[in-house]
Design a protein around this motif. Structure first.
Motif, PDB file in Angstrom:
ATOM      1  N   GLN A  17       0.830  -1.207   0.000  1.00 25.92           N
ATOM      2  CA  GLN A  17       0.000   0.000   0.000  1.00 25.92           C
ATOM      3  C   GLN A  17       0.867   1.261   0.000  1.00 25.92           C
ATOM      4  N   VAL A  18       1.532   1.453  -1.124  1.00 23.81           N
ATOM      5  CA  VAL A  18       2.397   2.611  -1.314  1.00 23.81           C
ATOM      6  C   VAL A  18       2.072   3.209  -2.674  1.00 23.81           C
ATOM      7  N   GLU A  19       1.915   4.522  -2.739  1.00 26.52           N
ATOM      8  CA  GLU A  19       1.663   5.186  -4.008  1.00 26.52           C
ATOM      9  C   GLU A  19       2.972   5.553  -4.701  1.00 26.52           C
ATOM     10  N   ASN A  20       2.890   5.769  -6.002  1.00 20.81           N
ATOM     11  CA  ASN A  20       4.028   6.234  -6.807  1.00 20.81           C
ATOM     12  C   ASN A  20       5.241   5.307  -6.712  1.00 20.81           C
ATOM     13  N   ILE A  21       4.995   4.010  -6.773  1.00 22.44           N
ATOM     14  CA  ILE A  21       6.098   3.045  -6.766  1.00 22.44           C
ATOM     15  C   ILE A  21       6.758   3.085  -8.136  1.00 22.44           C
ATOM     16  N   ASP A  22       8.027   3.488  -8.172  1.00 21.96           N
ATOM     17  CA  ASP A  22       8.695   3.594  -9.466  1.00 21.96           C
ATOM     18  C   ASP A  22       9.492   2.324  -9.777  1.00 21.96           C
ATOM     19  N   THR A  23       9.990   2.265 -11.007  1.00 21.58           N
ATOM     20  CA  THR A  23      10.654   1.043 -11.446  1.00 21.58           C
ATOM     21  C   THR A  23      11.972   0.801 -10.722  1.00 21.58           C
ATOM     22  N   ASP A  24      12.580   1.851 -10.189  1.00 20.26           N
ATOM     23  CA  ASP A  24      13.819   1.645  -9.430  1.00 20.26           C
ATOM     24  C   ASP A  24      13.536   1.023  -8.070  1.00 20.26           C
ATOM     25  N   ASN A  54      21.444  -6.805   4.759  1.00 14.34           N
ATOM     26  CA  ASN A  54      20.921  -7.860   3.898  1.00 14.34           C
ATOM     27  C   ASN A  54      20.024  -8.852   4.646  1.00 14.34           C
ATOM     28  N   LYS A  55      19.393  -8.369   5.696  1.00 19.11           N
ATOM     29  CA  LYS A  55      18.453  -9.196   6.455  1.00 19.11           C
ATOM     30  C   LYS A  55      17.023  -8.811   6.074  1.00 19.11           C
ATOM     31  N   PRO A  56      16.129  -9.806   5.983  1.00 17.13           N
ATOM     32  CA  PRO A  56      14.751  -9.512   5.601  1.00 17.13           C
ATOM     33  C   PRO A  56      14.072  -8.544   6.567  1.00 17.13           C
ATOM     34  N   VAL A  57      13.369  -7.574   6.011  1.00 20.29           N
ATOM     35  CA  VAL A  57      12.556  -6.653   6.805  1.00 20.29           C
ATOM     36  C   VAL A  57      11.215  -7.344   7.023  1.00 20.29           C
ATOM     37  N   GLN A  58      10.981  -7.811   8.222  1.00 15.67           N
ATOM     38  CA  GLN A  58       9.827  -8.666   8.478  1.00 15.67           C
ATOM     39  C   GLN A  58       8.491  -7.963   8.257  1.00 15.67           C
ATOM     40  N   SER A  59       8.474  -6.645   8.370  1.00 16.99           N
ATOM     41  CA  SER A  59       7.221  -5.919   8.208  1.00 16.99           C
ATOM     42  C   SER A  59       6.832  -5.710   6.748  1.00 16.99           C
ATOM     43  N   PHE A  60       7.780  -5.959   5.830  1.00 21.75           N
ATOM     44  CA  PHE A  60       7.441  -5.759   4.423  1.00 21.75           C
ATOM     45  C   PHE A  60       6.559  -6.911   3.944  1.00 21.75           C
ATOM     46  N   PRO A  61       5.488  -6.606   3.189  1.00 25.69           N
ATOM     47  CA  PRO A  61       4.505  -7.643   2.829  1.00 25.69           C
ATOM     48  C   PRO A  61       5.071  -8.902   2.179  1.00 25.69           C
ATOM     49  N   SER A  68       0.328 -14.053   0.620  1.00 26.01           N
ATOM     50  CA  SER A  68       0.865 -14.915  -0.435  1.00 26.01           C
ATOM     51  C   SER A  68      -0.050 -14.796  -1.640  1.00 26.01           C
ATOM     52  N   GLY A  69       0.335 -15.461  -2.712  1.00 29.79           N
ATOM     53  CA  GLY A  69      -0.537 -15.482  -3.885  1.00 29.79           C
ATOM     54  C   GLY A  69       0.125 -14.927  -5.120  1.00 29.79           C
ATOM     55  N   SER A  70      -0.630 -14.961  -6.213  1.00 31.25           N
ATOM     56  CA  SER A  70      -0.108 -14.533  -7.512  1.00 31.25           C
ATOM     57  C   SER A  70      -0.645 -13.171  -7.941  1.00 31.25           C
ATOM     58  N   ILE A  71      -1.267 -12.460  -6.995  1.00 30.67           N
ATOM     59  CA  ILE A  71      -1.790 -11.124  -7.292  1.00 30.67           C
ATOM     60  C   ILE A  71      -1.120 -10.108  -6.374  1.00 30.67           C
ATOM     61  N   LEU A  72      -0.489  -9.117  -6.969  1.00 37.00           N
ATOM     62  CA  LEU A  72       0.129  -8.020  -6.240  1.00 37.00           C
ATOM     63  C   LEU A  72      -0.828  -6.835  -6.297  1.00 37.00           C
ATOM     64  N   VAL A  73      -1.129  -6.263  -5.139  1.00 34.75           N
ATOM     65  CA  VAL A  73      -2.001  -5.081  -5.082  1.00 34.75           C
ATOM     66  C   VAL A  73      -1.163  -3.905  -4.595  1.00 34.75           C
ATOM     67  N   LYS A  76      -1.670   3.741  -5.955  1.00 33.76           N
ATOM     68  CA  LYS A  76      -1.862   4.476  -7.212  1.00 33.76           C
ATOM     69  C   LYS A  76      -0.540   4.864  -7.860  1.00 33.76           C
ATOM     70  N   ASN A  77      -0.539   4.874  -9.193  1.00 37.26           N
ATOM     71  CA  ASN A  77       0.608   5.282 -10.014  1.00 37.26           C
ATOM     72  C   ASN A  77       1.757   4.285  -9.885  1.00 37.26           C
ATOM     73  N   PHE A  78       1.461   3.044 -10.197  1.00 36.19           N
ATOM     74  CA  PHE A  78       2.454   1.974 -10.107  1.00 36.19           C
ATOM     75  C   PHE A  78       3.278   1.912 -11.385  1.00 36.19           C
ATOM     76  N   GLY A  79       4.595   1.722 -11.232  1.00 35.70           N
ATOM     77  CA  GLY A  79       5.473   1.534 -12.375  1.00 35.70           C
ATOM     78  C   GLY A  79       5.921   2.820 -13.039  1.00 35.70           C
ATOM     79  N   CYS A  80       5.855   3.923 -12.312  1.00 37.10           N
ATOM     80  CA  CYS A  80       6.323   5.190 -12.871  1.00 37.10           C
ATOM     81  C   CYS A  80       7.852   5.203 -12.903  1.00 37.10           C
ATOM     82  N   GLY A  81       8.440   6.263 -13.429  1.00 38.38           N
ATOM     83  CA  GLY A  81       9.898   6.341 -13.483  1.00 38.38           C
ATOM     84  C   GLY A  81      10.438   5.847 -14.801  1.00 38.38           C
TER      85      GLY A  81
END
Length: 199
Positions: A17-24, A54-61, A68-73, A76-81
């Motif tokens: 649940q983050v807006e403006n996720i860019d390709t980087d 280099n340790k997993p951030v446990q709070s990240f989805p 789990s699953g094959s659908i990423l939600v 808004k504005n996903f894939g910018c950059g």
């Protein structure tokens, strides 16, 4: 590159649940040296999934066992950059077939479709419903029907239509890339050529 056929997918989701996720952020630039698609899924959201040690951030989805699953939600504005196709490679490599957002950057959308990923654009209100429902019930499933161009919340039955380029829809339904599509049209192309009068 032949693709997996896509008709209906019903799956639990991974919510970012983050807006403006860019390709980087999707795939950091330092991982772009490879020229094949292998291994990119391991580095999807690398700088959010792992800390500086280099340790997993446990709070990240993607590291949270509730999701789990094959659908990423995504917000808004996903894939910018930048226009890097590697972003689509990383998402596909991580096992996602669908990305749901209320807006996609055009270049990312095309790259996703070319790599067998369905970008489903929904209204802001419907996206908010998904996030709210998953926050309460992490195993909530979503059904995406490409034939009907509908996305449904399995828990409530609420649904919304989505749009997709007709040509790309045909390709996804049949598991075609652009070359496969032309090969499938071989008989029609030859028939047209046979009728053509050359000057």
């Amino acid at each position: 590159m032949s693709l997996q056929k896509f008709t209906v997918i019903e799956s639990a989701v991974v919510p970012v649940q983050v807006e403006n996720i860019d390709t980087d952020q999707i795939i950091p630039a330092r991982f772009l040296k490879a020229t094949t698609r292998e291994g990119f899924g391991d580095n999807l959201f690398r700088d959010w999934r792992y800390d500086t040690q280099n340790k997993p951030v446990q709070s990240f989805p993607l590291n949270d066992a509730r999701y789990s699953g094959s659908i990423l939600v995504a917000g808004k504005n996903f894939g910018c950059g930048s226009s890097r196709e590697h972003a689509a490679w990383a998402i596909a490599g991580a096992g996602f077939r669908v990305v749901v957002s209320s807006f996609f950057a055009d270049i990312f959308k095309n790259n996703a479709l070319n790599n067998g990923i369905l970008p489903v654009q929904v209204s802001d209100a419907f996206l908010s419903k998904i996030f709210a429902l998953v926050a309460v019930k992490p195993k909530t499933k979503i059904r995406v029907d490409l034939e009907k161009c509908e996305i449904t919340l399995a828990e409530t039955g609420e649904k919304e239509s989505f749009e997709i380029n007709a040509y790309k829809r045909t390709c996804l339904l049949n598991g075609y890339d652009d070359i496969d599509y032309l090969i499938a049209m071989k008989d029609q192309i030859e028939a047209f050529e046979a009728k053509k009068t050359w000057v």
